[in-house]
Design a protein around this motif. Structure first.
Motif, PDB file in Angstrom:
ATOM      1  N   TYR A 123      56.587  42.540 -43.757  1.00  0.00           N
ATOM      2  CA  TYR A 123      56.195  41.846 -42.536  1.00  0.00           C
ATOM      3  C   TYR A 123      54.761  42.157 -42.135  1.00  0.00           C
ATOM      4  O   TYR A 123      54.041  41.292 -41.642  1.00  0.00           O
ATOM      5  N   VAL A 124      54.327  43.387 -42.346  1.00  0.00           N
ATOM      6  CA  VAL A 124      52.944  43.737 -42.033  1.00  0.00           C
ATOM      7  C   VAL A 124      51.998  42.921 -42.903  1.00  0.00           C
ATOM      8  O   VAL A 124      51.005  42.364 -42.424  1.00  0.00           O
ATOM      9  N   ALA A 128      49.545  39.952 -41.573  1.00  0.00           N
ATOM     10  CA  ALA A 128      48.106  40.128 -41.807  1.00  0.00           C
ATOM     11  C   ALA A 128      47.530  38.918 -42.534  1.00  0.00           C
ATOM     12  O   ALA A 128      46.441  38.437 -42.191  1.00  0.00           O
ATOM     13  N   ILE A 129      48.243  38.418 -43.537  1.00  0.00           N
ATOM     14  CA  ILE A 129      47.785  37.226 -44.252  1.00  0.00           C
ATOM     15  C   ILE A 129      47.782  36.011 -43.318  1.00  0.00           C
ATOM     16  O   ILE A 129      46.858  35.200 -43.341  1.00  0.00           O
ATOM     17  N   HIS A 130      48.803  35.910 -42.495  1.00  0.00           N
ATOM     18  CA  HIS A 130      48.878  34.802 -41.522  1.00  0.00           C
ATOM     19  C   HIS A 130      47.698  34.862 -40.555  1.00  0.00           C
ATOM     20  O   HIS A 130      47.071  33.838 -40.259  1.00  0.00           O
ATOM     21  N   PHE A 131      47.404  36.034 -40.076  1.00  0.00           N
ATOM     22  CA  PHE A 131      46.268  36.201 -39.172  1.00  0.00           C
ATOM     23  C   PHE A 131      44.961  35.852 -39.882  1.00  0.00           C
ATOM     24  O   PHE A 131      44.076  35.213 -39.307  1.00  0.00           O
ATOM     25  N   PHE A 133      44.546  33.751 -42.412  1.00  0.00           N
ATOM     26  CA  PHE A 133      44.462  32.299 -42.526  1.00  0.00           C
ATOM     27  C   PHE A 133      44.125  31.649 -41.187  1.00  0.00           C
ATOM     28  O   PHE A 133      43.390  30.648 -41.150  1.00  0.00           O
ATOM     29  N   ASP A 134      44.651  32.177 -40.117  1.00  0.00           N
ATOM     30  CA  ASP A 134      44.286  31.669 -38.794  1.00  0.00           C
ATOM     31  C   ASP A 134      42.788  31.820 -38.558  1.00  0.00           C
ATOM     32  O   ASP A 134      42.138  30.898 -38.058  1.00  0.00           O
ATOM     33  N   MET A 135      42.280  32.978 -38.897  1.00  0.00           N
ATOM     34  CA  MET A 135      40.857  33.232 -38.704  1.00  0.00           C
ATOM     35  C   MET A 135      40.017  32.299 -39.564  1.00  0.00           C
ATOM     36  O   MET A 135      38.990  31.799 -39.124  1.00  0.00           O
ATOM     37  N   ILE A 136      40.454  32.062 -40.780  1.00  0.00           N
ATOM     38  CA  ILE A 136      39.651  31.262 -41.704  1.00  0.00           C
ATOM     39  C   ILE A 136      39.740  29.769 -41.398  1.00  0.00           C
ATOM     40  O   ILE A 136      38.729  29.069 -41.391  1.00  0.00           O
ATOM     41  N   PHE A 137      40.922  29.261 -41.117  1.00  0.00           N
ATOM     42  CA  PHE A 137      41.103  27.809 -41.022  1.00  0.00           C
ATOM     43  C   PHE A 137      41.191  27.273 -39.601  1.00  0.00           C
ATOM     44  O   PHE A 137      40.583  26.257 -39.289  1.00  0.00           O
ATOM     45  N   TYR A 138      41.937  27.900 -38.735  1.00  0.00           N
ATOM     46  CA  TYR A 138      42.198  27.303 -37.429  1.00  0.00           C
ATOM     47  C   TYR A 138      41.076  27.518 -36.436  1.00  0.00           C
ATOM     48  O   TYR A 138      40.688  26.598 -35.716  1.00  0.00           O
ATOM     49  N   ILE A 139      40.555  28.697 -36.350  1.00  0.00           N
ATOM     50  CA  ILE A 139      39.521  28.980 -35.354  1.00  0.00           C
ATOM     51  C   ILE A 139      38.252  28.163 -35.609  1.00  0.00           C
ATOM     52  O   ILE A 139      37.727  27.540 -34.682  1.00  0.00           O
ATOM     53  N   PRO A 140      37.722  28.097 -36.848  1.00  0.00           N
ATOM     54  CA  PRO A 140      36.560  27.215 -37.053  1.00  0.00           C
ATOM     55  C   PRO A 140      36.887  25.754 -36.783  1.00  0.00           C
ATOM     56  O   PRO A 140      36.041  25.004 -36.264  1.00  0.00           O
TER      57      PRO A 140
END
Length: 164
Positions: A123-124, A128-131, A133-140
């Motif tokens: 789960y960790v 971490a991978i989910h976070f 991907f969020d940083m890479i794809f969703y925030i920009p």
């Protein structure tokens, strides 16, 4: 040296071989009682037990009397086994069962703890991978949409009333 005393020493040493056979017999019994797959493969383990006993008998006879096999070797082996079986066998069997049960519970606890640690680690890593991907794809993507929406809308100017 007196031959009688020498033969008596050989007899006593061979009794110890019978006691060793008794100990291995109890180990075999406790393994069969505690593990189902051993009781299902009983024939294989019995053959293995008798092969080990045969090797022990040859080692004892070789060590004690340099392969001068006498009738009293078999009597001493039987006496040693009967002495062991009638005196301390039940205590050794209980001790073997306690040791086997302790080892089984220890292995079970180690496996359960390892599974729990690996599950938490899973789960960790996934979060971490989910976070990431969020940083890479969703925030920009959100930033670009905000810029796009702000640049498209023209500023609406309020009309002023004339004649005041």
């Amino acid at each position: 040296m007196n031959y009688f005393i020498q033969d008596l020493n050989v007899f006593y040493a061979t009794i110890y071989g019978g006691i060793l056979i008794g100990i291995l017999f109890d180990i075999n019994r406790s393994l069969k009682n505690n593990f189902k797959f051993i009781s299902k493969l009983s024939f294989v383990f019995d053959v293995l037990f008798w092969l080990i006993i045969t090797v022990i008998i040859f080692i004892v006879v070789n060590t004690v009397s340099k392969f001068q096999l006498r009738y009293y070797h078999f009597i001493a082996l039987a006496v040693g086994f009967i002495l062991y079986y009638n005196t301390i066998s039940k205590f050794i069997l209980k001790f073997n069962n306690m040791v086997i049960n302790f080892i089984k519970s220890l292995i079970k606890k180690i496996i359960l703890t390892s599974v729990a640690i690996l599950e938490n680690l899973y789960y960790v890593i996934v979060y971490a991978i989910h976070f990431l991907f969020d940083m890479i794809f969703y925030i920009p993507n959100i930033i670009f949409k905000i810029k796009k929406n702000t640049s498209r809308r023209p500023l609406v100017k309020k009309k002023m009333k004339k004649g005041v």
